[in-house]
Write an enzyme that holds these catalytic residues in place. Structure first.
Site, mmCIF file in Angstrom:
data_model
loop_
_atom_site.group_PDB
_atom_site.id
_atom_site.type_symbol
_atom_site.label_atom_id
_atom_site.label_comp_id
_atom_site.label_asym_id
_atom_site.label_seq_id
_atom_site.Cartn_x
_atom_site.Cartn_y
_atom_site.Cartn_z
ATOM 1 C CG ASN A 1 83.722 -31.095 77.511
ATOM 2 O OD1 ASN A 1 83.858 -32.155 78.123
ATOM 3 N ND2 ASN A 1 82.746 -30.254 77.770
ATOM 4 N N GLY B 1 76.788 -35.104 70.098
ATOM 5 C CA GLY B 1 75.835 -34.008 70.298
ATOM 6 C C GLY B 1 75.860 -33.604 71.756
ATOM 7 C CB CYS C 1 79.132 -30.486 77.076
ATOM 8 S SG CYS C 1 78.263 -30.105 78.603
ATOM 9 C CE LYS D 1 77.712 -25.315 76.855
ATOM 10 N NZ LYS D 1 78.958 -25.061 77.556
#
Ligand code: NAD
Length: 443
Positions: free
Chosen positions: A213, A262, A265, A268
């Site tokens: 990510n 946004g 996942c 954060k």
């Protein structure tokens, strides 16, 4: 296999429905009684293409059920596998909030009566699987029960909006496992899913999810920064993008300039990885920049509106197309639309917003006062949203926005301005129809 899934959110529901579809018997359990009651009435709480049909067919063939009691879910099905798929949002300081995962672990430790494999699908910091294992073992010891169980890390990489395809044919499956028996259970579980499977240490699997990510977020922030520089220089980022994408080491994916990432996942997980690094005496300079650029990028659209119409937007009407953080979902968590609307409304604008599926979900994200004072309207149609507006801002690149009728739009609007936050429109067609067109990194 008999499977229980704890957490019936975006990941838990898709995992449950897909595992039922490939022949398993799955019970999805959630602490949210209303969610379970709705699911038992056939009401699916999220918008995800194909999910309603998949749930309906697997409920009707009795391979999928929903329960608000973990005890009966476990007692009735004697699961070989229990998935933990609960949320891990940011806490107030940016750390991953793992209390829901630990709650699930405590419940499992209280309730299991047979050997089983516990699989963590939630995104968690390195070492949480070990903590989950210890919690369950302590509960078993307190019950004076001796069971064989293991905790496996099996992070999820599905994308909302393409979740079923991503689950059924993933780029890869990551299995973090320390025990041969659990490895065999997991390989059996995934034997009907065609994909490369990487088995590795539990901690390696936990880190792989954060690294993936963070890498994707880095690509987005990088191209957004290049777009800002390009815009200042009169360079067209779309040509630059094509030019760099041809290099196989760079590739064409995830280099689309836009108004910021946004979702539940990337924001954060980048934040959590920063905290993990700092906790381990590493100064995460790249990750800080990725986050900073993204936070600034979410202000690019409201800043462009102010450049066009001035700082005080009293008497201005702004049409907004797209509220969800990406197309094909109703998820607004950390969406760029939240920053845009907050900025516009705090400058006294009137906003007419349209999203094909997310309007209902969006109502919970904005203060009641904006609806009560008639400053924020959610419209049922993309064209009615444009009536008497001074500028259209596109936030989410839904397919239905790609080729609009620019002539009709021009007639509906008070002023002919388009700000395209995803470079989604054909800029030439918009300009030919008489619009002042402003994209990201396009002059
Ligand atoms: P979500 O918020 O949609 O769903 C979480 C669900 O867990 C909620 O329904 C909540 O009521 C339930 N829950 C919380 N505590 C519980 C408990 N103790 N027992 C039973 N149910 C409980 O979250 P999500 O988007 O599905 O994400 C779940 C995890 O998967 C997170 O760690 C997330 O980072 C990760 N993930 C999400 C995505 C995504 O696209 N949403 C993709 C990959 C990984």
């Amino acid at each position: 296999m008999n499977i229980v899934i704890i957490g019936a959110g975006y990941v838990g529901l898709v995992t449950g429905a897909c595992l039922a579809e490939i022949g398993n018997t799955v019970t999805c359990y959630d602490i949210d009684n209303r969610k379970i009651a709705n699911l038992n009435k056939g009401i699916v709480p999220i918008y995800e293409p194909g999910l309603d049909d998949l749930i309906e067919s697997n409920v009707s063939n009795q391979r999928l059920s929903f329960s608000n009691s973990l005890e009966s879910s476990i007692d009735d099905s004697h699961p070989e596998i229990i998935f933990i798929a609960v949320g891990t949002p940011s806490d107030d300081e940016g750390f991953a909030e793992i209390k829901y995962v630990l709650d699930a672990a405590r419940s499992i430790g209280r309730l299991i009566k047979y050997d089983c494999t516990i699989v963590d699908k939630s995104t968690v910091p390195v070492g949480v699987a070990d903590t989950v294992k210890k919690i369950i073992q302590d509960k078993l010891d307190a019950r004076s029960i001796n069971l064989e169980f293991d905790v496996v890390s099996n992070p999820e990489f599905l994308r909302e909006g393409a979740a079923i395809k991503d689950f059924m044919s993933p780029d890869r499956v990551i299995i973090g496992v320390s025990d041969l028996k659990s490895k065999e259970v997991m390989l059996k579980l995934y034997s009907k899913i065609e994909s490369e499977i990487f088995c590795m240490a539990v901690k390696d699997a936990e880190m792989t999810k954060y690294a993936a990510n963070a890498m994707l977020a880095t690509k987005i922030s990088f191209i957004n920064e290049i777009a800002l520089i390009s815009e200042k220089l009169g360079v067209d980022i779309e040509n630059v993008k094509r030019g760099i994408a041809a290099d196989y080491r760079i590739g064409k994916h995830f280099i689309n300039p836009g108004c910021g990432y946004g979702g539940s996942c990337f924001p954060k997980d980048v934040k959590a990885l920063i905290k993990i690094a700092e906790d381990n005496a590493v100064d995460p300079k790249v990750l800080h920049s990725v986050e900073d650029r993204n936070n600034l990028q979410k202000h690019v659209l409201p800043n462009k509106v102010v450049d066009l119409l001035g700082g005080d937007l009293t008497d201005s009407t702004i049409a907004v197309w797209g509220l969800a953080f990406k197309p094909e979902t109703d998820d607004l968590r950390e969406a760029s639309s939240l920053v845009l609307l907050e900025q516009l409304l705090s400058r006294n604008a009137l906003v007419r917003a349209y999203d094909p599926v997310a309007s209902e979900a969006a109502k919970g994200f904005f203060p009641e006062k904006w609806f009560k004072t008639n400053r924020l309207h959610f419209m049922d149609n993309k064209y009615t949203a444009l009536e008497q507006s001074d500028v259209l801002v596109l936030v989410t690149e839904w397919g239905e926005f790609a080729k609009p009728d620019f002539k009709q739009m021009h007639q509906l609007m008070r002023k002919p301005y388009i700000i395209d936050g995803r470079n989604h429109f054909d800029s030439k067609a918009a300009k030919d129809a008489g619009f002042g067109y402003y994209g990201i990194g396009i002059t």
